[in-house]
Design an enzyme around this catalytic site. Structure first.
Site, PDB file in Angstrom:
ATOM      1  N   SER B  36       0.677  -0.829   0.402  1.00  0.00           N
ATOM      2  CA  SER B  36      -0.067  -0.037  -0.029  1.00  0.00           C
ATOM      3  C   SER B  36       1.045   1.504   0.155  1.00  0.00           C
ATOM      4  CB  SER B  36      -0.829  -0.224   1.477  1.00  0.00           C
ATOM      5  OG  SER B  36      -0.096   0.357   2.360  1.00  0.00           O
ATOM      6  N   LYS B  89       0.827   4.375   6.853  1.00  0.00           N
ATOM      7  CA  LYS B  89       0.357   5.340   5.920  1.00  0.00           C
ATOM      8  C   LYS B  89       1.303   6.807   5.902  1.00  0.00           C
ATOM      9  CE  LYS B  89      -2.228   1.940   5.273  1.00  0.00           C
ATOM     10  NZ  LYS B  89      -2.019   1.143   4.069  1.00  0.00           N
TER      11      LYS B  89
END
Lengths: 162, 171
Positions: B36, B89
């Site tokens: 991701s 993230k």
């Protein structure tokens, strides 16, 4: 200069050994506080009558939250979702997946039916009329829980599970 | 002879305590799993040889107690849907900011105490676009450098996607 050196060497060694011992002691205290048990003083009226508003001293164990052994009815310390620098003390009323009926705080509110999402818990203070909790900021992610309260050390009188 | 064994045990316990305290306060290493955060960070695959090809990063926890994170930092956070899992993230927006959800016309204002995180690889990332703004208390550290593999060693930079966030203040 050369006459100082024989005196400084044993002194230097002793300073080093004391420093190492102090470092080990501080590490030990940190590990106990962070991973086993810590002492907290709670202020505020949100958990009346369970805890007084003027500062009961509680023992909080850090193991239950790490191994996900928190059950409904446990009193926990958590980071507030609205302010990560604030640690709040609330009771767990619902675990993930459970359906809750939340009564309105004031007479004019609606009854809410909530399903607690995965990875979250529903926290409420025992003093419903004066507590900012999940009724205001929603379900709380499990990762914000810090520990479970298991003993009151001050004022003396032991712990009773409500 | 019990004595050298005892000496070794004492030294090991002391070293373990110092290591645990270091990883709690200063920072820790993490292996990237999942794509991701591509292309910034790459994963290793499940078999052992390929695992060595995945990125290993160092994340610092010194900013953690004061929550001194900036928009654009790559952070390590505890997943809001699975408390056992840590996610990596990028921190896109802080409380009070207005965020434009990419790929749609929605605009969210981040509530008090929350933040918005997204993976650099939008197609594969499970992030705030799925689970909404998350409490800042879930952020556990900031990724500063990649330490492995050798050809990818380097700083992990603070990058803010253009045009996605409107700030209410500069701090």
């Amino acid at each position: 200069m050369s006459q100082w050196f024989p005196k400084l060497k044993p002194l230097g060694r002793e300073v080093w050994e004391r420093s190492v011992l102090l470092t080990q002691f501080l590490c030990c205290i940190h590990i106990i506080k962070e991973h086993v048990v810590e002492i907290h003083q709670v202020m505020g009226p949100s958990m009346l009558p369970t805890f007084s508003a003027v500062g009961d001293v509680l023992l909080v164990e850090r193991l239950s939250t790490k191994f996900q052994r928190i059950k409904q009815g446990d009193v926990v310390m958590a980071l507030s979702p609205e302010n990560p620098r604030l640690i709040v003390c609330k009771r767990v009323l619902g675990l993930e997946g459970e359906n809750l009926v939340v009564m309105p705080t004031h007479g004019s509110g609606r009854v809410q039916h909530i399903k607690v999402p995965k990875g979250h818990v529903w926290l409420q203070g025992d003093n419903l009329s004066n507590s900012t909790d999940s009724r205001h900021y929603g379900p709380v992610p499990y990762g914000l829980l810090r520990g479970k309260v298991f003993l009151r050390v001050w004022p003396p009188g032991g712990w009773t599970r409500f | 002879m019990a004595e050298p064994l005892w000496f070794l045990a004492k030294r090991s316990a002391a070293a373990a305590m110092i290591c645990i305290t270091f990883t709690d306060i200063v920072g820790n290493f993490a292996t990237i799993q999942g794509n991701s955060m591509q292309p910034t960070l790459q994963q290793g695959h499940k078999d052992f040889i390929s695992l060595l090809k995945g990125d290993v990063v160092f994340y610092e926890k010194i900013s953690a107690p004061a929550y001194k994170y900036c928009r654009g930092d790559v952070v390590v956070l505890r997943s809001p849907t699975d408390p056992d899992q840590l996610m990596v993230k990028r921190l896109i927006a802080m409380q009070g900011d207005w965020v434009n959800v990419p790929g749609s016309h929605e605009i969210h204002q981040i509530p008090k105490g929350r933040c918005w995180v997204e993976g650099d690889n939008g197609n594969l990332s499970l992030d705030s676009r799925n689970f909404g703004p998350i409490p800042l208390g879930l952020v556990k550290g900031r990724v500063t450098i990649k330490v492995w593999p050798p050809h990818r060693i380097g700083r992990v930079e603070r990058v803010l996607p253009e045009g996605q966030v409107m700030f209410t203040d500069i701090t």
